[in-house]
Motif scaffolding. Structure first.
Motif, PDB file in Angstrom:
ATOM      1  N   SER A 322       0.848  -1.200   0.000  1.00  0.00           N
ATOM      2  CA  SER A 322       0.000   0.000   0.000  1.00  0.00           C
ATOM      3  C   SER A 322       0.877   1.241   0.000  1.00  0.00           C
ATOM      4  O   SER A 322       0.711   2.143   0.815  1.00  0.00           O
ATOM      5  CB  SER A 322      -0.919   0.004   1.233  1.00  0.00           C
ATOM      6  OG  SER A 322      -1.720  -1.151   1.293  1.00  0.00           O
ATOM      7  N   PHE A 603      -7.904  -7.698  -4.929  1.00  0.00           N
ATOM      8  CA  PHE A 603      -6.617  -7.020  -4.735  1.00  0.00           C
ATOM      9  C   PHE A 603      -5.416  -7.955  -4.805  1.00  0.00           C
ATOM     10  O   PHE A 603      -4.294  -7.536  -4.513  1.00  0.00           O
ATOM     11  CB  PHE A 603      -6.593  -6.252  -3.395  1.00  0.00           C
ATOM     12  CG  PHE A 603      -7.771  -5.334  -3.200  1.00  0.00           C
ATOM     13  CD1 PHE A 603      -7.707  -4.032  -3.640  1.00  0.00           C
ATOM     14  CD2 PHE A 603      -8.937  -5.779  -2.590  1.00  0.00           C
ATOM     15  CE1 PHE A 603      -8.786  -3.173  -3.478  1.00  0.00           C
ATOM     16  CE2 PHE A 603     -10.020  -4.928  -2.418  1.00  0.00           C
ATOM     17  CZ  PHE A 603      -9.946  -3.629  -2.863  1.00  0.00           C
ATOM     18  N   VAL A 614      -3.197  -2.668  -2.177  1.00  0.00           N
ATOM     19  CA  VAL A 614      -4.398  -1.995  -1.679  1.00  0.00           C
ATOM     20  C   VAL A 614      -4.080  -0.512  -1.510  1.00  0.00           C
ATOM     21  O   VAL A 614      -3.559  -0.080  -0.472  1.00  0.00           O
ATOM     22  CB  VAL A 614      -4.877  -2.592  -0.336  1.00  0.00           C
ATOM     23  CG1 VAL A 614      -6.185  -1.922   0.088  1.00  0.00           C
ATOM     24  CG2 VAL A 614      -5.056  -4.098  -0.442  1.00  0.00           C
ATOM     25  N   ALA A 638     -10.913  -4.692   1.056  1.00  0.00           N
ATOM     26  CA  ALA A 638      -9.741  -5.562   1.040  1.00  0.00           C
ATOM     27  C   ALA A 638      -9.590  -6.296   2.369  1.00  0.00           C
ATOM     28  O   ALA A 638      -9.278  -7.496   2.395  1.00  0.00           O
ATOM     29  CB  ALA A 638      -8.485  -4.748   0.737  1.00  0.00           C
TER      30      ALA A 638
END
Length: 674
Positions: A322, A603, A614, A638
């Motif tokens: 992320s 994802f 994500v 997610a």
């Protein structure tokens, strides 16, 4: 004082690393490793830890909210936060071919870019979620399910009482509309009346404007003018940082740590560890200022990685990436996942002895391909923004006494904000520079987009014509107002790219090359987008001209200026002055059969196991609204998908033998990527 000591302890503990290269040291092991603490990673890490899973969150930045609290907390200071030297990534992005000098704000801190964004908490359009549902077949992305997720898990509504349909009151994110009175300044009511007349062909309905709901479920089909909701509580910034700290510091009744969340700051992940088709951990390094950047074409030094050894952490379940629209595809490529044609590139090689001292340096070519995914770093898209800035005849009364940029002089507006704890008493700094937003449908709208507004005109008492070094130092107490036209759904045109650094390639401390592709020449769709933006610029000008009571003999248009009047001049201004700030698409969601898709609807990186992305990079096309709320909602989905997978594994009595051997890295097992 106890709270401050806790945070200081957290910041100190997060930068301590186990030196790499010690054969007697076993890498720390967690169930989940999350890379990045922004709107995606912060929410996922918090949700996994709250479900009882041992989770490690690695963040490259420090705690900006602790170390520079006014610029973090105060909504009006978000431009200053964006340019805060040691917390900003300072990316240079090219919006046009062969130009890579535009400043593109991204944040390196606990909370990621939510620590320095504009705080606009606008709910996404249903069409954005319906599009993902249609291309993937995943009903979890349906507009109804995403709206329910927003009301159930995200929003803690702080608005004035009214219709709460589609809203939530028990989520973790406070959302409120800053207090505003049209009686504060006659110029304000005049500017808004001009916009209502020019854009909506209506007279200003003050009551409707002050009570309207920009996040309401009926908004998508109805043009109108609204106040702009912000992610604040009592006029102070709120985001994933606050969620993470609340989870990290949560205690049981007996005073023990409640949730198994570990946060490590100043830890830059440089590689994802993979074996066969599994991800099993990460490599990271630590330093106070990790990511080098090129500023003013000067040379940058790579010394942090030389003197700060790397460390590793292993994940028994999954690695969740992320790191953002630019850094997520960059890290995938550094780890060998990306276009085959790109990953045989120059690699900067540094050798060290067992004490970490540099023994040699050099550049050599090395093939780093591990998994061919052509879509990684491709499909870089953004919503177009074009501004018209005017200087009004008189200064704004609400901010006339503010002194935001005068060093050594106490700012009375900041004192008022910091000494009061109710939005009505905190003064003008509770607003983030955007006062009103108008939704309308342009004459150049795509007839196949389902109808409804396709353009957003937003404005506030600021001098804002895009991002450039030093833009945050513009005075806040002058007489400026800016209307910015935003095309919410640009057409499908050749997209931009995020690539490994062209000079030193796969060195993890060099930022990637970021090239958008605004208004590509010869593209029919780009010409239609430009026409919509030209129309938006004309409406912004008409809004100023229609403002009753404004004597334009005493005021003036500052940008683009009255000399920009002819068709060629206006088109040239739109082409070369349009800017962005809502990038998406570099790890886009898609059908698993789409070779340019990077992740599936849950994802998961296509072709690899136990690795997900994500963040905002997964959205396959620009969003109609700023991506903050959309990314929070994607992260909530997610987390649900990950926890369902964990429960499925538990119900099938653990993992298979093939999965179990990946719980620990053992030399000689499988195809390793070094």
């Amino acid at each position: 004082m106890v709270r401050l000591c806790q945070l200081l302890t957290l910041a100190a503990a997060c930068v301590s690393l186990v030196p790499a290269g010690n054969a007697e040291t076993t890498p720390a092991t967690y169930e989940y490793i999350v890379v990045g603490s922004g709107a995606g990673g912060g929410v996922v890490a918090a949700r996994l830890a709250m479900a009882g899973h041992k989770t490690l969150l690695l963040e490259a930045g420090r705690d900006f909210g602790l170390e520079d609290e006014p610029r973090y907390r105060v909504p009006s200071f978000h431009p200053q936060a964006t340019e805060a030297g040691r917390w900003a990534w300072h990316f240079r992005a090219g919006h046009r071919p062969n130009i890579n000098t535009d400043f593109y704000p991204r944040f390196s801190a606990l909370g990621g870019s939510t620590a320095g964004n504009g705080l606009v908490a606008m709910y996404p359009f249903d069409a954005d979620f319906a599009y993902i549902q249609n291309i993937t077949g995943d009903d979890g992305w349906s507009p109804d399910n995403m709206r329910a997720r927003f009301a159930r898990s995200v929003e803690h509504k702080q608005h004035a009482p009214g219709n709460i349909t589609g809203h939530g009151t028990n989520g973790w994110l406070p959302i409120e509309v800053p207090p505003l009175s049209l009686d504060d300044d006659p110029q304000l009511a005049s500017i808004l009346a001009g916009a209502a007349a020019a854009v909506l062909n209506q007279t200003l309905d003050a009551s409707s404007f002050l009570t309207g709901d920009l996040n309401g479920p009926l908004r998508d089909k109805h043009p109108g003018m609204y106040q702009v909701p912000l992610a604040t509580q009592a006029g102070a910034r709120m985001g994933s940082r606050e969620l993470l700290l609340s989870v990290y510091h949560a205690k049981t009744m007996t005073g023990e740590k409640r949730f198994p969340l570990e946060i490590r700051l100043s830890c830059l992940v440089t590689k994802i560890l993979m074996e066969d088709d599994y991800a099993y951990g990460v490599v990271f390094t630590s330093h106070d200022r990790l990511h080098t950047t090129l500023r003013d074409d000067s040379e940058s030094f790579l010394w942090p990685i030389y003197y700060h050894p790397t460390d590793m952490a292993h994940a028994t379940r999954e690695v969740i990436l992320s790191a953002g629209v630019f850094n997520s595809p960059h890290l995938l490529k550094l780890s060998g996942v990306g276009p085959k044609a790109e990953l045989g590139i120059p690699v900067y090689v540094t050798t060290t002895d067992k004490y970490g001292h540099v023994t040699g340096r050099g550049v050599r070519r090395r093939k780093i391909l591990f998994q061919d995914r052509p879509g990684v770093g491709e499909n870089l898209r953004d919503a177009y923004h074009t501004s018209v800035v005017a200087r009004l005849p008189a200064n704004w009364t609400a901010t006339a006494h503010c002194l935001p940029n005068i060093t050594g002089v106490e700012d009375p507006c900041l004192v008022q904000h910091e000494r009061n704890f109710h939005p009505l008493a905190r003064g003008p700094y509770v607003r983030a520079g955007v006062t009103a937003a108008l939704l309308y449908r342009s004459s150049n709208a795509d007839p196949d987009d389902g109808g409804g507004p396709d353009m957003l005109l937003y404005g506030g008492p600021v001098k804002d014509h895009g991002y450039a070094p030093g833009f945050s130092a513009l005075p806040a107490n002058d007489s400026y107002w800016t209307w910015t036209a935003l095309q919410m759904r640009p057409r499908d045109t050749p997209a931009g790219k995020v690539k490994l650094n062209a000079r030193l390639g796969a060195h993890p401390l060099w930022p990637p090359d970021v090239h958008f592709n605004f208004f590509p020449l010869g593209d029919a769709n780009a010409d239609k987008d430009r026409a919509a933006m030209v129309e938006g610029l004309a409406l912004a000008r008409k809004a100023f001209a229609s403002a009753p009571g404004i004597d334009w003999e005493l005021g003036e248009e500052v940008k683009p200026g009255r000399e920009t009047a002819g068709e060629w001049e206006v088109n040239n201004y739109v082409t070369h002055s349009s800017f962005g700030g809502h990038a998406t698409g570099t790890c886009k969601i898609g059908d698993v059969k789409d070779e340019m898709a990077v992740v599936d609807s849950k994802f998961r990186v296509i072709g690899l196991k136990r690795l997900r992305v994500v963040d905002g990079s997964v959205f396959p096309r620009p969003l109609g609204a700023p991506p903050l709320i959309a990314t929070y909602l994607a992260a909530e989905k997610a987390a649900e998908d990950i926890l369902k997978q964990a429960e499925k594994e538990r119900r099938t009595e653990g993992r298979t033998e093939g999965q179990t051997k990946k719980l620990w890295y053992r030399p000689g097992e499988g195809k390793k990527h070094n």
